[in-house]
Design a protein around this motif. Structure first.
Motif, PDB file in Angstrom:
ATOM      1  N   THR A 173     -23.581 -25.851  12.088  1.00  0.00           N
ATOM      2  CA  THR A 173     -23.147 -27.235  11.989  1.00  0.00           C
ATOM      3  C   THR A 173     -23.652 -27.993  13.201  1.00  0.00           C
ATOM      4  O   THR A 173     -24.150 -27.414  14.161  1.00  0.00           O
ATOM      5  CB  THR A 173     -21.612 -27.322  11.918  1.00  0.00           C
ATOM      6  OG1 THR A 173     -21.067 -26.711  13.097  1.00  0.00           O
ATOM      7  CG2 THR A 173     -21.076 -26.625  10.680  1.00  0.00           C
ATOM      8  N   GLY A 174     -23.484 -29.301  13.167  1.00  0.00           N
ATOM      9  CA  GLY A 174     -23.904 -30.122  14.295  1.00  0.00           C
ATOM     10  C   GLY A 174     -24.929 -31.154  13.875  1.00  0.00           C
ATOM     11  O   GLY A 174     -25.633 -30.997  12.868  1.00  0.00           O
ATOM     12  N   ASN A 175     -25.011 -32.218  14.665  1.00  0.00           N
ATOM     13  CA  ASN A 175     -25.923 -33.317  14.369  1.00  0.00           C
ATOM     14  C   ASN A 175     -27.161 -33.304  15.255  1.00  0.00           C
ATOM     15  O   ASN A 175     -27.988 -34.212  15.171  1.00  0.00           O
ATOM     16  CB  ASN A 175     -25.204 -34.664  14.516  1.00  0.00           C
ATOM     17  CG  ASN A 175     -24.038 -34.780  13.554  1.00  0.00           C
ATOM     18  OD1 ASN A 175     -24.066 -34.179  12.475  1.00  0.00           O
ATOM     19  ND2 ASN A 175     -23.018 -35.536  13.930  1.00  0.00           N
ATOM     20  N   TYR A 176     -27.289 -32.298  16.134  1.00  0.00           N
ATOM     21  CA  TYR A 176     -28.440 -32.206  17.035  1.00  0.00           C
ATOM     22  C   TYR A 176     -29.314 -31.044  16.570  1.00  0.00           C
ATOM     23  O   TYR A 176     -28.897 -29.880  16.599  1.00  0.00           O
ATOM     24  CB  TYR A 176     -27.980 -31.997  18.483  1.00  0.00           C
ATOM     25  CG  TYR A 176     -27.109 -33.122  18.993  1.00  0.00           C
ATOM     26  CD1 TYR A 176     -27.675 -34.275  19.522  1.00  0.00           C
ATOM     27  CD2 TYR A 176     -25.720 -33.038  18.922  1.00  0.00           C
ATOM     28  CE1 TYR A 176     -26.868 -35.315  19.985  1.00  0.00           C
ATOM     29  CE2 TYR A 176     -24.906 -34.070  19.375  1.00  0.00           C
ATOM     30  CZ  TYR A 176     -25.482 -35.210  19.905  1.00  0.00           C
ATOM     31  OH  TYR A 176     -24.698 -36.235  20.354  1.00  0.00           O
ATOM     32  N   HIS A 177     -30.543 -31.371  16.130  1.00  0.00           N
ATOM     33  CA  HIS A 177     -31.412 -30.375  15.509  1.00  0.00           C
ATOM     34  C   HIS A 177     -32.729 -30.294  16.286  1.00  0.00           C
ATOM     35  O   HIS A 177     -33.364 -31.322  16.550  1.00  0.00           O
ATOM     36  CB  HIS A 177     -31.708 -30.731  14.052  1.00  0.00           C
ATOM     37  CG  HIS A 177     -30.491 -31.179  13.290  1.00  0.00           C
ATOM     38  ND1 HIS A 177     -29.575 -30.298  12.758  1.00  0.00           N
ATOM     39  CD2 HIS A 177     -30.040 -32.430  12.997  1.00  0.00           C
ATOM     40  CE1 HIS A 177     -28.617 -30.988  12.156  1.00  0.00           C
ATOM     41  NE2 HIS A 177     -28.877 -32.278  12.295  1.00  0.00           N
ATOM     42  N   ILE A 178     -33.150 -29.061  16.609  1.00  0.00           N
ATOM     43  CA  ILE A 178     -34.437 -28.853  17.269  1.00  0.00           C
ATOM     44  C   ILE A 178     -35.477 -28.582  16.184  1.00  0.00           C
ATOM     45  O   ILE A 178     -35.437 -27.558  15.506  1.00  0.00           O
ATOM     46  CB  ILE A 178     -34.364 -27.688  18.262  1.00  0.00           C
ATOM     47  CG1 ILE A 178     -33.303 -27.970  19.331  1.00  0.00           C
ATOM     48  CG2 ILE A 178     -35.728 -27.458  18.915  1.00  0.00           C
ATOM     49  CD1 ILE A 178     -33.142 -26.861  20.335  1.00  0.00           C
ATOM     50  N   TYR A 221     -35.249 -24.929  14.608  1.00  0.00           N
ATOM     51  CA  TYR A 221     -34.955 -23.671  15.296  1.00  0.00           C
ATOM     52  C   TYR A 221     -33.463 -23.359  15.174  1.00  0.00           C
ATOM     53  O   TYR A 221     -33.064 -22.236  14.900  1.00  0.00           O
ATOM     54  CB  TYR A 221     -35.329 -23.779  16.770  1.00  0.00           C
ATOM     55  CG  TYR A 221     -36.815 -23.727  17.023  1.00  0.00           C
ATOM     56  CD1 TYR A 221     -37.470 -22.509  17.159  1.00  0.00           C
ATOM     57  CD2 TYR A 221     -37.561 -24.896  17.153  1.00  0.00           C
ATOM     58  CE1 TYR A 221     -38.831 -22.459  17.414  1.00  0.00           C
ATOM     59  CE2 TYR A 221     -38.921 -24.847  17.402  1.00  0.00           C
ATOM     60  CZ  TYR A 221     -39.566 -23.631  17.538  1.00  0.00           C
ATOM     61  OH  TYR A 221     -40.900 -23.579  17.769  1.00  0.00           O
ATOM     62  N   ALA A 222     -32.633 -24.404  15.372  1.00  0.00           N
ATOM     63  CA  ALA A 222     -31.185 -24.262  15.280  1.00  0.00           C
ATOM     64  C   ALA A 222     -30.573 -25.662  15.346  1.00  0.00           C
ATOM     65  O   ALA A 222     -31.240 -26.647  15.665  1.00  0.00           O
ATOM     66  CB  ALA A 222     -30.634 -23.385  16.404  1.00  0.00           C
ATOM     67  N   SER A 223     -29.275 -25.739  15.015  1.00  0.00           N
ATOM     68  CA  SER A 223     -28.520 -26.990  15.093  1.00  0.00           C
ATOM     69  C   SER A 223     -27.349 -26.796  16.052  1.00  0.00           C
ATOM     70  O   SER A 223     -26.781 -25.697  16.146  1.00  0.00           O
ATOM     71  CB  SER A 223     -28.015 -27.408  13.711  1.00  0.00           C
ATOM     72  OG  SER A 223     -29.096 -27.578  12.819  1.00  0.00           O
ATOM     73  N   TYR A 224     -26.954 -27.873  16.736  1.00  0.00           N
ATOM     74  CA  TYR A 224     -25.932 -27.779  17.767  1.00  0.00           C
ATOM     75  C   TYR A 224     -24.927 -28.923  17.627  1.00  0.00           C
ATOM     76  O   TYR A 224     -25.275 -30.035  17.213  1.00  0.00           O
ATOM     77  CB  TYR A 224     -26.563 -27.832  19.164  1.00  0.00           C
ATOM     78  CG  TYR A 224     -27.525 -26.700  19.446  1.00  0.00           C
ATOM     79  CD1 TYR A 224     -27.095 -25.522  20.020  1.00  0.00           C
ATOM     80  CD2 TYR A 224     -28.880 -26.820  19.099  1.00  0.00           C
ATOM     81  CE1 TYR A 224     -27.979 -24.479  20.282  1.00  0.00           C
ATOM     82  CE2 TYR A 224     -29.767 -25.783  19.346  1.00  0.00           C
ATOM     83  CZ  TYR A 224     -29.317 -24.614  19.938  1.00  0.00           C
ATOM     84  OH  TYR A 224     -30.183 -23.599  20.178  1.00  0.00           O
ATOM     85  N   LEU A 261     -36.321 -32.995  19.473  1.00  0.00           N
ATOM     86  CA  LEU A 261     -34.914 -33.062  19.077  1.00  0.00           C
ATOM     87  C   LEU A 261     -34.697 -34.212  18.107  1.00  0.00           C
ATOM     88  O   LEU A 261     -35.114 -35.340  18.344  1.00  0.00           O
ATOM     89  CB  LEU A 261     -34.031 -33.267  20.327  1.00  0.00           C
ATOM     90  CG  LEU A 261     -32.508 -33.276  20.071  1.00  0.00           C
ATOM     91  CD1 LEU A 261     -32.049 -31.916  19.569  1.00  0.00           C
ATOM     92  CD2 LEU A 261     -31.764 -33.641  21.341  1.00  0.00           C
ATOM     93  N   SER A 262     -34.030 -33.907  16.994  1.00  0.00           N
ATOM     94  CA  SER A 262     -33.689 -34.919  16.006  1.00  0.00           C
ATOM     95  C   SER A 262     -32.154 -35.015  15.925  1.00  0.00           C
ATOM     96  O   SER A 262     -31.469 -33.994  15.889  1.00  0.00           O
ATOM     97  CB  SER A 262     -34.248 -34.530  14.629  1.00  0.00           C
ATOM     98  OG  SER A 262     -33.793 -35.411  13.634  1.00  0.00           O
TER      99      SER A 262
END
Length: 311
Positions: A234-239, A279-282, A305-306
């Motif tokens: 989960t999270g709205n910060y995506h690499i 790569y992952a979401s944060y 970062l998106s």
């Protein structure tokens, strides 16, 4: 730098090749066609088009140039930017940009880009070795059949004199009727015997099956329960690791990253129609930035970062 050469190489393998800050060349598969006038046969191919709205750098062209010329990724991006600046200056001066084996680009009177594709190369690898050819037209003869309608049917008449000379016709007709009735009666009797035999056989088979079912025993051993621990990202910060026009390439990238220990996954299609891989979401922005710096340092300098909320 022969930019069109690199673009032409990539069009064989990808459906979208983007020139950052300039536009993108797109390909679409076209089935085999026949020209009705010239009788020319054309094999399946990729139709090339140009979209000036797609200008975001997906890293594909820069990575390819860096690999071919053995230069850093940043240097390749700078060379592309320098070439784009020259291309834009040519367009504003009213000149036509010719991309060898791809097509021509020019500004129209309204200041919009016009693209005329070239048909010198077929970028569809499935059609390798196939070329167009012309076949002479096939001439077909049309035969017309005239059907005559019979309006009158002439009956066969027998005169009284002939009936006297041929009395056996009456007895032959009576014999034919008798044989027909006898055949029908015999056929019905035979069919009834077969149906009765089939019914008895079916009842016997059903009784044997019921007996076997009553004698059968079932021993069902319950299987042990399996507990699966699934971690949902989960999270709205995506690499972002990359964006791909073909979803199959997207799946390959995810498998590669997972093999390297990343929690890679797809986060959907962006506004340009490209499948994005992360790569992952944060949840935490600081944690995402720290992970991004580590990935840029050890894995891919083009990662970015998106920030967006997923549905």
């Amino acid at each position: 730098m022969q930019l069109e050469t690199y673009i032409s190489d990539l069009l064989y393998r990808y459906e979208c090749v983007t020139i950052p800050e300039f536009g993108a060349f797109l390909t679409q598969r076209v089935s085999a066609t026949i020209h009705e006038t010239t009788n020319a046969f054309y094999p399946p191919n990729k139709m090339v088009s140009f979209n000036e709205q797609i200008q975001k750098n997906d890293g594909l062209l820069a990575h390819y140039i860096a690999d071919v010329e053995k230069i850093p990724f940043e240097i390749a991006n700078k060379k592309i930017a320098k070439r784009v600046k020259v291309l834009k200056s040519y367009l504003t001066q009213g000149e036509t940009l010719t991309f060898k084996n791809i097509g021509d680009i020019v500004f129209n009177s309204e200041g919009k880009i016009l693209f005329e594709p070239s048909n010198h190369l077929n970028y569809l690898t499935d059609s390798f070795g196939l070329s167009q050819f012309v076949s002479p037209a096939v001439a077909r003869e049309v035969y017309r059949e005239e059907v005559e309608k019979i309006e009158k049917v002439v009956p066969i008449t027998v005169t009284p004199e002939k009936r006297k000379t041929r009395p056996y016709l009456k007895y032959a007709a009576v014999a034919l009727v008798a044989l027909t009735l006898g055949g029908l009666v015999g056929s019905n009797y035979y069919i009834n015997q077969i149906e009765q035999h089939n019914q008895l056989a079916q009842e016997e088979a059903t009784q044997q099956l019921d007996t076997k079912i009553q004698q059968a025993t079932f021993n069902l051993n319950p299987l042990p329960a399996i507990n699966l621990n699934v971690t949902k990202q989960t999270g709205n910060y995506h690499i972002i690791a990359g964006a791909f026009r073909v979803e199959e390439n997207c799946d390959k990238k995810i498998s590669q990253l997972k093999a390297e220990g990343f929690k890679a996954r797809k986060i959907g299609v962006n506004r340009y129609g490209l499948h994005e891989v992360v790569y992952a979401s944060y949840e935490d922005r600081i944690e995402a930035l720290q992970a991004l710096r580590a990935i840029k340092k050890t894995h891919d300098k083009a990662a970015w970062l998106s920030v967006k909320e997923l549905n």
